[in-house]
Design a protein around this motif. Structure first.
Motif, short mmCIF file in Angstrom:
data_model
loop_
_atom_site.label_atom_id
_atom_site.label_comp_id
_atom_site.label_asym_id
_atom_site.label_seq_id
_atom_site.Cartn_x
_atom_site.Cartn_y
_atom_site.Cartn_z
N LEU A 152 0.82 -1.21 0.00
CA LEU A 152 0.00 0.00 0.00
C LEU A 152 0.86 1.26 0.00
CD1 LEU A 152 -2.81 -1.07 2.49
CD2 LEU A 152 -2.92 -0.98 -0.01
N GLY A 153 1.95 1.23 0.75
CA GLY A 153 2.85 2.38 0.78
C GLY A 153 3.53 2.62 -0.55
N ALA A 154 3.92 1.55 -1.22
CA ALA A 154 4.54 1.69 -2.54
C ALA A 154 3.55 2.24 -3.55
CB ALA A 154 5.09 0.34 -3.01
N ILE A 155 2.32 1.79 -3.47
CA ILE A 155 1.28 2.28 -4.39
C ILE A 155 0.97 3.75 -4.11
CG2 ILE A 155 -1.17 2.07 -4.97
CD1 ILE A 155 -0.81 -0.99 -4.54
N SER A 156 0.94 4.13 -2.84
CA SER A 156 0.57 5.50 -2.49
C SER A 156 1.76 6.48 -2.54
CB SER A 156 -0.06 5.54 -1.10
OG SER A 156 0.88 5.15 -0.12
N ALA A 157 2.96 6.00 -2.78
CA ALA A 157 4.13 6.89 -2.80
C ALA A 157 4.02 7.96 -3.87
CB ALA A 157 5.40 6.07 -3.00
N SER A 158 3.27 7.70 -4.92
CA SER A 158 3.13 8.69 -5.99
C SER A 158 2.41 9.95 -5.51
CB SER A 158 2.39 8.09 -7.19
OG SER A 158 1.07 7.75 -6.83
N TRP A 159 1.72 9.86 -4.38
CA TRP A 159 1.06 11.04 -3.84
C TRP A 159 2.07 12.13 -3.49
CZ3 TRP A 159 -2.39 8.16 0.24
CH2 TRP A 159 -3.38 7.43 -0.42
N PHE A 160 3.31 11.73 -3.27
CA PHE A 160 4.34 12.69 -2.88
C PHE A 160 5.27 13.04 -4.04
CE2 PHE A 160 3.10 10.55 1.06
CZ PHE A 160 2.79 11.65 1.84
N ALA A 161 4.84 12.81 -5.27
CA ALA A 161 5.68 13.08 -6.43
C ALA A 161 6.07 14.55 -6.53
CB ALA A 161 4.97 12.64 -7.71
N ARG A 162 5.19 15.42 -6.15
CA ARG A 162 5.49 16.86 -6.23
C ARG A 162 6.27 17.37 -5.03
NH1 ARG A 162 0.23 19.45 -9.12
NH2 ARG A 162 0.54 18.31 -11.05
N SER A 163 6.27 16.60 -3.96
CA SER A 163 6.98 17.01 -2.75
C SER A 163 7.66 15.80 -2.10
CB SER A 163 6.01 17.68 -1.78
OG SER A 163 6.70 18.11 -0.62
N PRO A 164 8.72 15.29 -2.72
CA PRO A 164 9.38 14.10 -2.16
C PRO A 164 9.95 14.33 -0.76
CG PRO A 164 10.57 14.91 -4.09
CD PRO A 164 9.34 15.73 -3.95
N ARG A 165 10.35 15.55 -0.49
CA ARG A 165 10.87 15.85 0.86
C ARG A 165 9.80 15.62 1.91
NH1 ARG A 165 14.75 20.57 2.45
NH2 ARG A 165 15.39 19.98 0.37
N LEU A 166 8.59 16.06 1.63
CA LEU A 166 7.47 15.84 2.55
C LEU A 166 7.21 14.35 2.70
CD1 LEU A 166 5.14 16.87 4.31
CD2 LEU A 166 3.75 16.97 2.21
N GLY A 167 7.26 13.62 1.60
CA GLY A 167 7.08 12.17 1.66
C GLY A 167 8.11 11.50 2.55
N LEU A 168 9.36 11.91 2.43
CA LEU A 168 10.41 11.34 3.29
C LEU A 168 10.18 11.69 4.75
CD1 LEU A 168 13.62 11.93 1.16
CD2 LEU A 168 12.62 9.74 1.80
N GLN A 169 9.80 12.92 5.00
CA GLN A 169 9.56 13.34 6.38
C GLN A 169 8.39 12.57 6.99
OE1 GLN A 169 9.10 17.55 5.74
NE2 GLN A 169 11.27 17.97 6.12
N VAL A 170 7.30 12.45 6.25
CA VAL A 170 6.14 11.70 6.74
C VAL A 170 6.54 10.25 7.00
CG1 VAL A 170 3.88 10.79 6.06
CG2 VAL A 170 4.40 13.20 5.70
N GLY A 171 7.28 9.66 6.07
CA GLY A 171 7.70 8.27 6.23
C GLY A 171 8.59 8.05 7.44
N LEU A 172 9.59 8.91 7.62
CA LEU A 172 10.51 8.75 8.75
C LEU A 172 9.81 8.94 10.09
CD1 LEU A 172 13.66 10.53 7.30
CD2 LEU A 172 13.38 8.09 7.73
N VAL A 173 8.99 9.98 10.19
CA VAL A 173 8.27 10.23 11.44
C VAL A 173 7.26 9.11 11.70
CG1 VAL A 173 6.63 11.79 12.58
CG2 VAL A 173 8.63 12.72 11.40
#
Length: 117
Positions: free
Chosen positions: A64-85
């Protein structure tokens, strides 16, 4: 600490930072629980069936996370921060979770999988 815009970093630096973030997320999300499971089984706070359910939830979370990763295509930094936290929070919550309620552990492991991906 000076903040760099993503355009001021070389592609090599961006790849390296991404690899380090991925290693941290995967290390916390996947390998923090693995050595605890045999101890939990030994202590009777977890049985093999529940452990298997939790592992399955974790893998479904990865998908599910791999499928939804595209949601952060415009803001990969936000995606990394959300993932790490998210990985850190779900892993910490496992320490306070109640193994008598297997669905709590399953939800936390599934969430950790989503955040890890």
């Amino acid at each position: 600490m000076k903040r760099h815009s993503s355009s001021s970093l070389s592609p090599r630096s961006i790849v390296f930072i991404g690899l380090v973030a991925l290693a941290i997320a995967m290390g916390i999300g996947r390998f923090a629980f693995t050595p605890m499971m045999p101890l939990m089984v030994r202590d009777g706070s977890l049985d093999a069936v529940t452990g298997t359910e939790w592992a399955t939830a974790n893998y479904v979370g990865y998908l599910l996370g791999a499928i939804s990763a595209s949601w952060f295509a415009r803001s990969p930094r936000l995606g990394l921060q959300v993932g790490l936290v998210g990985v850190a929070a779900t892993t910490l919550a496992m320490a306070w979770g109640n193994a008598a309620l297997p669905w709590v552990g399953m939800a936390l492991r599934g969430s950790a999988g989503v955040f890890s991906a």
